[in-house]
Design a protein around this motif. Structure first.
Motif, PDB file in Angstrom:
ATOM      1  N   SER A 260      10.732  -6.731   4.263  1.00 15.34           N
ATOM      2  CA  SER A 260      11.496  -6.190   5.387  1.00 15.34           C
ATOM      3  C   SER A 260      12.976  -6.345   5.078  1.00 15.34           C
ATOM      4  CB  SER A 260      11.148  -6.902   6.694  1.00 15.34           C
ATOM      5  OG  SER A 260      11.593  -8.231   6.664  1.00 15.34           O
ATOM      6  N   CYS A 261      13.809  -5.783   5.961  1.00 16.39           N
ATOM      7  CA  CYS A 261      15.254  -5.908   5.823  1.00 16.39           C
ATOM      8  C   CYS A 261      15.769  -6.879   6.869  1.00 16.39           C
ATOM      9  CB  CYS A 261      15.919  -4.549   6.013  1.00 16.39           C
ATOM     10  SG  CYS A 261      15.466  -3.355   4.741  1.00 16.39           S
ATOM     11  N   THR A 262      16.832  -7.581   6.528  1.00 14.98           N
ATOM     12  CA  THR A 262      17.448  -8.537   7.427  1.00 14.98           C
ATOM     13  C   THR A 262      18.804  -7.985   7.845  1.00 14.98           C
ATOM     14  OG1 THR A 262      16.331 -10.363   6.339  1.00 14.98           O
ATOM     15  CG2 THR A 262      18.258 -10.909   7.657  1.00 14.98           C
ATOM     16  N   CYS A 263      19.030  -7.951   9.140  1.00 18.37           N
ATOM     17  CA  CYS A 263      20.283  -7.426   9.693  1.00 18.37           C
ATOM     18  C   CYS A 263      21.238  -8.564  10.013  1.00 18.37           C
ATOM     19  CB  CYS A 263      19.985  -6.637  10.968  1.00 18.37           C
ATOM     20  SG  CYS A 263      18.886  -5.230  10.693  1.00 18.37           S
ATOM     21  N   ALA A 264      22.467  -8.202  10.299  1.00 15.76           N
ATOM     22  CA  ALA A 264      23.470  -9.171  10.711  1.00 15.76           C
ATOM     23  C   ALA A 264      23.074  -9.793  12.048  1.00 15.76           C
ATOM     24  CB  ALA A 264      24.829  -8.482  10.838  1.00 15.76           C
ATOM     25  N   PRO A 265      23.588 -10.979  12.370  1.00 19.81           N
ATOM     26  CA  PRO A 265      23.279 -11.590  13.664  1.00 19.81           C
ATOM     27  C   PRO A 265      23.576 -10.621  14.815  1.00 19.81           C
ATOM     28  CG  PRO A 265      24.447 -13.150  12.292  1.00 19.81           C
ATOM     29  CD  PRO A 265      24.484 -11.820  11.573  1.00 19.81           C
ATOM     30  N   GLY A 266      22.677 -10.588  15.789  1.00 16.77           N
ATOM     31  CA  GLY A 266      22.868  -9.724  16.940  1.00 16.77           C
ATOM     32  C   GLY A 266      22.352  -8.310  16.761  1.00 16.77           C
ATOM     33  N   SER A 267      21.656  -8.053  15.663  1.00 18.93           N
ATOM     34  CA  SER A 267      21.073  -6.733  15.448  1.00 18.93           C
ATOM     35  C   SER A 267      19.673  -6.879  14.868  1.00 18.93           C
ATOM     36  CB  SER A 267      21.959  -5.873  14.540  1.00 18.93           C
ATOM     37  OG  SER A 267      22.142  -6.484  13.289  1.00 18.93           O
ATOM     38  N   VAL A 268      18.879  -5.831  15.000  1.00 14.31           N
ATOM     39  CA  VAL A 268      17.488  -5.841  14.555  1.00 14.31           C
ATOM     40  C   VAL A 268      17.200  -4.615  13.702  1.00 14.31           C
ATOM     41  CG1 VAL A 268      16.651  -7.193  16.522  1.00 14.31           C
ATOM     42  CG2 VAL A 268      16.717  -4.716  16.681  1.00 14.31           C
ATOM     43  N   TRP A 269      16.229  -4.736  12.812  1.00 14.24           N
ATOM     44  CA  TRP A 269      15.841  -3.644  11.921  1.00 14.24           C
ATOM     45  C   TRP A 269      14.938  -2.667  12.665  1.00 14.24           C
ATOM     46  CZ3 TRP A 269      17.543  -1.456   7.796  1.00 14.24           C
ATOM     47  CH2 TRP A 269      16.732  -0.595   7.060  1.00 14.24           C
ATOM     48  N   ASP A 270      15.270  -1.389  12.613  1.00 17.19           N
ATOM     49  CA  ASP A 270      14.466  -0.324  13.214  1.00 17.19           C
ATOM     50  C   ASP A 270      13.643   0.330  12.114  1.00 17.19           C
ATOM     51  OD1 ASP A 270      13.700   2.401  14.031  1.00 17.19           O
ATOM     52  OD2 ASP A 270      14.881   1.991  15.822  1.00 17.19           O
ATOM     53  N   GLU A 271      12.332   0.106  12.137  1.00 23.30           N
ATOM     54  CA  GLU A 271      11.423   0.625  11.105  1.00 23.30           C
ATOM     55  C   GLU A 271      11.430   2.144  11.027  1.00 23.30           C
ATOM     56  OE1 GLU A 271       9.365  -0.608   8.705  1.00 23.30           O
ATOM     57  OE2 GLU A 271      10.080  -2.631   9.087  1.00 23.30           O
ATOM     58  N   GLU A 272      11.555   2.813  12.152  1.00 27.02           N
ATOM     59  CA  GLU A 272      11.504   4.277  12.159  1.00 27.02           C
ATOM     60  C   GLU A 272      12.800   4.899  11.638  1.00 27.02           C
ATOM     61  OE1 GLU A 272      10.313   5.761  15.972  1.00 27.02           O
ATOM     62  OE2 GLU A 272       8.520   4.495  16.003  1.00 27.02           O
ATOM     63  N   LYS A 273      13.935   4.335  12.021  1.00 27.99           N
ATOM     64  CA  LYS A 273      15.225   4.898  11.627  1.00 27.99           C
ATOM     65  C   LYS A 273      15.755   4.300  10.332  1.00 27.99           C
ATOM     66  CE  LYS A 273      16.502   5.952  16.363  1.00 27.99           C
ATOM     67  NZ  LYS A 273      17.446   5.695  17.454  1.00 27.99           N
TER      68      LYS A 273
ATOM     69  N   ASN B 207       0.818  -1.209   0.000  1.00 29.13           N
ATOM     70  CA  ASN B 207       0.000   0.000   0.000  1.00 29.13           C
ATOM     71  C   ASN B 207       0.857   1.266   0.000  1.00 29.13           C
ATOM     72  OD1 ASN B 207      -2.447   1.334  -0.124  1.00 29.13           O
ATOM     73  ND2 ASN B 207      -2.632   1.477   2.097  1.00 29.13           N
ATOM     74  N   THR B 208       1.839   1.305  -0.916  1.00 27.66           N
ATOM     75  CA  THR B 208       2.749   2.437  -0.984  1.00 27.66           C
ATOM     76  C   THR B 208       3.140   2.738  -2.427  1.00 27.66           C
ATOM     77  OG1 THR B 208       4.844   3.320  -0.151  1.00 27.66           O
ATOM     78  CG2 THR B 208       4.794   0.975  -0.672  1.00 27.66           C
ATOM     79  N   THR B 209       3.653   3.938  -2.656  1.00 28.27           N
ATOM     80  CA  THR B 209       4.138   4.308  -3.986  1.00 28.27           C
ATOM     81  C   THR B 209       5.664   4.310  -4.036  1.00 28.27           C
ATOM     82  OG1 THR B 209       4.027   6.652  -3.420  1.00 28.27           O
ATOM     83  CG2 THR B 209       2.097   5.693  -4.524  1.00 28.27           C
ATOM     84  N   THR B 210       6.306   3.925  -2.946  1.00 24.11           N
ATOM     85  CA  THR B 210       7.769   3.856  -2.909  1.00 24.11           C
ATOM     86  C   THR B 210       8.211   2.653  -2.082  1.00 24.11           C
ATOM     87  OG1 THR B 210       7.916   5.244  -0.948  1.00 24.11           O
ATOM     88  CG2 THR B 210       8.049   6.362  -3.074  1.00 24.11           C
ATOM     89  N   CYS B 211       9.428   2.239  -2.307  1.00 22.35           N
ATOM     90  CA  CYS B 211      10.046   1.206  -1.479  1.00 22.35           C
ATOM     91  C   CYS B 211      11.133   1.873  -0.644  1.00 22.35           C
ATOM     92  CB  CYS B 211      10.651   0.111  -2.354  1.00 22.35           C
ATOM     93  SG  CYS B 211       9.404  -0.816  -3.288  1.00 22.35           S
ATOM     94  N   ILE B 212      11.439   1.290   0.487  1.00 21.23           N
ATOM     95  CA  ILE B 212      12.408   1.845   1.422  1.00 21.23           C
ATOM     96  C   ILE B 212      13.720   1.083   1.293  1.00 21.23           C
ATOM     97  CG2 ILE B 212      12.909   2.231   3.865  1.00 21.23           C
ATOM     98  CD1 ILE B 212       9.808   2.287   4.258  1.00 21.23           C
ATOM     99  N   SER B 213      14.819   1.819   1.257  1.00 20.44           N
ATOM    100  CA  SER B 213      16.140   1.211   1.127  1.00 20.44           C
ATOM    101  C   SER B 213      16.559   0.535   2.430  1.00 20.44           C
ATOM    102  CB  SER B 213      17.169   2.280   0.768  1.00 20.44           C
ATOM    103  OG  SER B 213      18.474   1.733   0.795  1.00 20.44           O
ATOM    104  N   CYS B 214      17.210  -0.617   2.296  1.00 23.75           N
ATOM    105  CA  CYS B 214      17.798  -1.287   3.456  1.00 23.75           C
ATOM    106  C   CYS B 214      19.171  -0.705   3.770  1.00 23.75           C
ATOM    107  CB  CYS B 214      17.923  -2.790   3.196  1.00 23.75           C
ATOM    108  SG  CYS B 214      16.334  -3.626   3.084  1.00 23.75           S
ATOM    109  N   GLY B 215      19.667   0.168   2.939  1.00 25.69           N
ATOM    110  CA  GLY B 215      20.949   0.820   3.172  1.00 25.69           C
ATOM    111  C   GLY B 215      22.110  -0.134   3.031  1.00 25.69           C
ATOM    112  N   HIS B 216      23.218   0.245   3.645  1.00 32.82           N
ATOM    113  CA  HIS B 216      24.449  -0.545   3.535  1.00 32.82           C
ATOM    114  C   HIS B 216      24.601  -1.547   4.668  1.00 32.82           C
ATOM    115  CE1 HIS B 216      25.742   1.979   0.267  1.00 32.82           C
ATOM    116  NE2 HIS B 216      25.532   3.054   1.015  1.00 32.82           N
ATOM    117  N   VAL B 217      23.711  -1.490   5.675  1.00 32.55           N
ATOM    118  CA  VAL B 217      23.883  -2.340   6.855  1.00 32.55           C
ATOM    119  C   VAL B 217      22.962  -3.554   6.872  1.00 32.55           C
ATOM    120  CG1 VAL B 217      24.756  -0.468   8.292  1.00 32.55           C
ATOM    121  CG2 VAL B 217      22.299  -0.913   8.192  1.00 32.55           C
ATOM    122  N   ALA B 218      22.056  -3.647   5.916  1.00 33.15           N
ATOM    123  CA  ALA B 218      21.097  -4.762   5.893  1.00 33.15           C
ATOM    124  C   ALA B 218      20.826  -5.164   4.452  1.00 33.15           C
ATOM    125  CB  ALA B 218      19.797  -4.340   6.578  1.00 33.15           C
TER     126      ALA B 218
END
Length: 112
Positions: free
Chosen positions: A50-63, A31-42
């Motif tokens: 959704s984005c998948t992070c390295a072991p021991g870290s979690v994806w922050d939807e707001e940041k 339900n969106t007109t854009t996709c969100i980048s996972c950046g260089h860390v995920a």
């Protein structure tokens, strides 16, 4: 005005009037007109919802970044959860907590 919506991993391309798959390393919850980048860390998961992070870290939807879990926490359900009392975790804080050296678990809440 009526709008069409797309499912997770897709976005509505207004120029083409159709749903399209999110590009590499991006995601959408639908339900969106854009996709969100996972950046260089995920990385985007295979369904691009959704984005998948390295072991021991979690994806922050707001940041829109991965947050590292800290000592005496572990990853559970996409969150950094605290270890039970007297339990510890070691880097990368990804799966579970354990008894500290010299102690052993005798019941769900008692250490010896």
């Amino acid at each position: 005005m009526t709008f069409c919506s797309c499912g997770s991993g897709l976005f509505w391309n207004e120029n083409l009037d159709m749903c399209q798959s999110c590009l590499a390393n991006t995601y959408s919850r639908g339900n969106t007109t854009t996709c969100i980048s996972c950046g260089h860390v995920a990385i985007a998961n295979p369904t691009k919802d959704s984005c998948t992070c390295a072991p021991g870290s979690v994806w922050d939807e707001e940041k829109h970044t991965c947050l590292n879990c800290v000592a005496n926490t572990y990853v559970s359900g996409g969150k950094c959860e605290p270890c039970s009392q007297h339990m510890i975790s070691n880097p990368p804080y990804d799966t579970s907590c354990r008894c500290p050296p010299g102690a052993h678990l005798t019941s769900p809440t008692t250490l010896r």
